[in-house]
Motif scaffolding. Sequence first.
Motif, mmCIF file in Angstrom:
data_model
loop_
_atom_site.group_PDB
_atom_site.id
_atom_site.type_symbol
_atom_site.label_atom_id
_atom_site.label_comp_id
_atom_site.label_asym_id
_atom_site.label_seq_id
_atom_site.Cartn_x
_atom_site.Cartn_y
_atom_site.Cartn_z
ATOM 1 N N VAL A 53 -8.848 14.163 2.417
ATOM 2 C CA VAL A 53 -7.684 14.619 3.175
ATOM 3 C C VAL A 53 -6.435 14.389 2.333
ATOM 4 C CG1 VAL A 53 -6.346 14.278 5.298
ATOM 5 C CG2 VAL A 53 -8.842 14.121 5.361
ATOM 6 N N SER A 54 -5.471 15.299 2.396
ATOM 7 C CA SER A 54 -4.253 15.172 1.587
ATOM 8 C C SER A 54 -3.423 13.970 2.036
ATOM 9 C CB SER A 54 -3.411 16.446 1.709
ATOM 10 O OG SER A 54 -2.833 16.541 3.008
ATOM 11 N N TYR A 55 -2.615 13.465 1.119
ATOM 12 C CA TYR A 55 -1.752 12.323 1.445
ATOM 13 C C TYR A 55 -0.789 12.683 2.579
ATOM 14 C CZ TYR A 55 -3.388 10.006 -2.804
ATOM 15 O OH TYR A 55 -4.161 9.409 -3.762
ATOM 16 N N GLU A 56 -0.335 13.925 2.591
ATOM 17 C CA GLU A 56 0.596 14.349 3.635
ATOM 18 C C GLU A 56 -0.068 14.318 5.008
ATOM 19 O OE1 GLU A 56 0.128 15.847 0.726
ATOM 20 O OE2 GLU A 56 2.045 15.265 -0.195
ATOM 21 N N GLU A 57 -1.308 14.806 5.088
ATOM 22 C CA GLU A 57 -2.038 14.800 6.360
ATOM 23 C C GLU A 57 -2.344 13.368 6.812
ATOM 24 O OE1 GLU A 57 -2.999 16.736 8.755
ATOM 25 O OE2 GLU A 57 -2.043 18.513 7.933
ATOM 26 N N ILE A 58 -2.726 12.526 5.849
ATOM 27 C CA ILE A 58 -3.015 11.128 6.192
ATOM 28 C C ILE A 58 -1.746 10.456 6.704
ATOM 29 C CG2 ILE A 58 -3.775 8.888 5.325
ATOM 30 C CD1 ILE A 58 -5.410 10.411 3.207
ATOM 31 N N ALA A 59 -0.624 10.747 6.055
ATOM 32 C CA ALA A 59 0.646 10.157 6.473
ATOM 33 C C ALA A 59 0.957 10.500 7.921
ATOM 34 C CB ALA A 59 1.775 10.651 5.563
ATOM 35 N N ALA A 60 0.685 11.754 8.317
ATOM 36 C CA ALA A 60 0.928 12.176 9.697
ATOM 37 C C ALA A 60 -0.017 11.458 10.666
ATOM 38 C CB ALA A 60 0.749 13.694 9.815
ATOM 39 N N ALA A 61 -1.228 11.159 10.188
ATOM 40 C CA ALA A 61 -2.227 10.524 11.056
ATOM 41 C C ALA A 61 -1.969 9.040 11.265
ATOM 42 C CB ALA A 61 -3.630 10.725 10.486
ATOM 43 N N VAL A 62 -1.431 8.374 10.241
ATOM 44 C CA VAL A 62 -1.245 6.912 10.329
ATOM 45 C C VAL A 62 0.217 6.503 10.479
ATOM 46 C CG1 VAL A 62 -3.361 6.507 9.002
ATOM 47 C CG2 VAL A 62 -1.153 6.576 7.815
ATOM 48 N N ASP A 63 1.082 7.480 10.631
ATOM 49 C CA ASP A 63 2.516 7.219 10.829
ATOM 50 C C ASP A 63 3.129 6.436 9.670
ATOM 51 O OD1 ASP A 63 2.687 8.564 13.289
ATOM 52 O OD2 ASP A 63 1.895 6.819 14.344
ATOM 53 N N LYS A 64 2.829 6.878 8.457
ATOM 54 C CA LYS A 64 3.424 6.294 7.251
ATOM 55 C C LYS A 64 3.975 7.433 6.393
ATOM 56 C CE LYS A 64 1.764 2.009 7.881
ATOM 57 N NZ LYS A 64 2.604 0.806 8.025
ATOM 58 N N SER A 65 4.787 7.108 5.423
ATOM 59 C CA SER A 65 5.269 8.125 4.492
ATOM 60 C C SER A 65 4.167 8.435 3.476
ATOM 61 C CB SER A 65 6.507 7.634 3.763
ATOM 62 O OG SER A 65 6.167 6.594 2.853
ATOM 63 N N PRO A 66 4.162 9.644 2.890
ATOM 64 C CA PRO A 66 3.162 9.952 1.857
ATOM 65 C C PRO A 66 3.183 8.946 0.707
ATOM 66 C CG PRO A 66 4.209 11.972 2.601
ATOM 67 C CD PRO A 66 4.971 10.839 3.238
ATOM 68 N N ALA A 67 4.372 8.472 0.329
ATOM 69 C CA ALA A 67 4.457 7.490 -0.758
ATOM 70 C C ALA A 67 3.778 6.188 -0.375
ATOM 71 C CB ALA A 67 5.929 7.235 -1.106
ATOM 72 N N ALA A 68 3.984 5.757 0.864
ATOM 73 C CA ALA A 68 3.334 4.524 1.335
ATOM 74 C C ALA A 68 1.825 4.703 1.391
ATOM 75 C CB ALA A 68 3.879 4.142 2.704
ATOM 76 N N VAL A 69 1.396 5.885 1.801
ATOM 77 C CA VAL A 69 -0.042 6.163 1.886
ATOM 78 C C VAL A 69 -0.681 6.104 0.504
ATOM 79 C CG1 VAL A 69 -1.745 7.984 2.343
ATOM 80 C CG2 VAL A 69 0.007 7.458 4.046
ATOM 81 N N ARG A 70 0.019 6.622 -0.504
ATOM 82 C CA ARG A 70 -0.508 6.559 -1.872
ATOM 83 C C ARG A 70 -0.702 5.104 -2.317
ATOM 84 N NH1 ARG A 70 -0.252 11.192 -5.058
ATOM 85 N NH2 ARG A 70 0.707 12.982 -4.016
ATOM 86 N N GLN A 71 0.244 4.264 -2.004
ATOM 87 C CA GLN A 71 0.133 2.846 -2.370
ATOM 88 C C GLN A 71 -1.020 2.176 -1.639
ATOM 89 O OE1 GLN A 71 4.068 1.294 -1.482
ATOM 90 N NE2 GLN A 71 4.768 1.611 -3.586
ATOM 91 N N ILE A 72 -1.145 2.473 -0.343
ATOM 92 C CA ILE A 72 -2.233 1.901 0.453
ATOM 93 C C ILE A 72 -3.575 2.377 -0.086
ATOM 94 C CG2 ILE A 72 -3.311 1.866 2.746
ATOM 95 C CD1 ILE A 72 -0.435 2.185 3.898
ATOM 96 N N ALA A 73 -3.657 3.664 -0.427
ATOM 97 C CA ALA A 73 -4.911 4.223 -0.952
ATOM 98 C C ALA A 73 -5.302 3.549 -2.261
ATOM 99 C CB ALA A 73 -4.765 5.729 -1.155
ATOM 100 N N HIS A 74 -4.320 3.328 -3.126
ATOM 101 C CA HIS A 74 -4.587 2.676 -4.416
ATOM 102 C C HIS A 74 -5.094 1.248 -4.197
ATOM 103 C CE1 HIS A 74 -4.191 1.586 -8.628
ATOM 104 N NE2 HIS A 74 -3.476 0.541 -8.269
ATOM 105 N N ARG A 75 -4.439 0.519 -3.296
ATOM 106 C CA ARG A 75 -4.834 -0.863 -3.018
ATOM 107 C C ARG A 75 -6.238 -0.914 -2.408
ATOM 108 N NH1 ARG A 75 -0.553 -2.098 -0.291
ATOM 109 N NH2 ARG A 75 -1.399 -1.876 1.813
ATOM 110 N N ALA A 76 -6.517 -0.030 -1.460
ATOM 111 C CA ALA A 76 -7.834 -0.018 -0.806
ATOM 112 C C ALA A 76 -8.928 0.379 -1.790
ATOM 113 C CB ALA A 76 -7.805 0.946 0.383
ATOM 114 N N ARG A 77 -8.640 1.369 -2.650
ATOM 115 C CA ARG A 77 -9.632 1.820 -3.627
ATOM 116 C C ARG A 77 -9.986 0.702 -4.597
ATOM 117 N NH1 ARG A 77 -6.703 5.287 -6.247
ATOM 118 N NH2 ARG A 77 -6.843 6.815 -4.561
ATOM 119 N N ARG A 78 -8.971 -0.035 -5.044
ATOM 120 C CA ARG A 78 -9.207 -1.142 -5.974
ATOM 121 C C ARG A 78 -10.070 -2.221 -5.320
ATOM 122 N NH1 ARG A 78 -3.780 -2.819 -7.695
ATOM 123 N NH2 ARG A 78 -3.807 -4.031 -5.762
#
Length: 321
Positions: free
Chosen positions: A149-174
């Motif tokens: 799912v795109s970062y923009e769509e995830i951001a809408a689903a979790v009520d975060k900004s796309p930039a914040a979602v990218r950081q969360i995704a990086h942390r979770a992936r690691r």
Amino acid sequence: MNEHSEATTGPVGPPPGGDRMDSATEAFVAHRNLLFTVAYEMLGSAADAEDILQETWLRWVKVDLGQVHDQRAYLVRITTRQSLNRLRTMKRRKETYVGPWLPEPLLTAPDVAEDAELAESVSMALMLVLESLSPTERAVFVLREVFDVSYEEIAAAVDKSPAAVRQIAHRARRHVDARRPREAVSPSQARAALETFQRALETRDLQALLDVLAPEVVLMSDGGGIKQAAPRPITGADKVARFIVGGIGKFVVGGTGKAQAALTGDPTMVNGNLALLLRVDGELDGVLAIRVEDARISGLYYVRNPQKLTRVASETPLTLR
């Protein structure tokens, strides 16, 4: 609602009427298996995933479909939000759970195992790693890494900004990459390891168990306070092998009150991976899922809680699309 409800085969609630409701029903049915898979990967519980589908449906039928550009994305967004709410409730539930908590095992069709990405994403091993993430990290990881799912769509689903979602995704992936299996094994290697383990289990052959178990193997058992299980994970080939030969015999076979109760394992596909349905004198006692690395078993996940064994009698359809 629970896993036995009519929602397992389609939308729930009163039959909708009118063209708009027919369109809503058609879209929901078309994406139902996807929505269940999203909810299950976020929650690790089929019963809770079915509840989420109920809640998704009730919200979906109130949506103005004329304003929806991508019905799949919109449905995934509703499912994600409801799953996040449920995750926070489940966290409190798990804090009072008796003994280790394991995901609810699902009997899956061969096509799930053939899709390597799907099979890994619903494997007991990875589902347990996801348990160590925060609810938001888990939602972001599942949507991005599993369902693309795109970062923009995830951001809408979790009520975060796309930039914040990218950081969360990086942390979770690691976090996940540090704990997931080092390399995939071939289906033939996994089958060989399971067959060797099954023979050793049924004959209580300690040396054969030691030969097939990885030195750092971990065994977790989930009785949910209803059936006996090891209160903590057991680590190391020698301890795990001795527990299987002695411990399982005591709380499974010994629990029947029969001196000569027969413990057998039937190979099956659970969560897209090889597993055994353990039976005592022909009666289902639990599900034993395995994780194989370097041709040896590095993880054993033994679910005995009868409340978690309702999904091993018939196949549950899963999909990433």
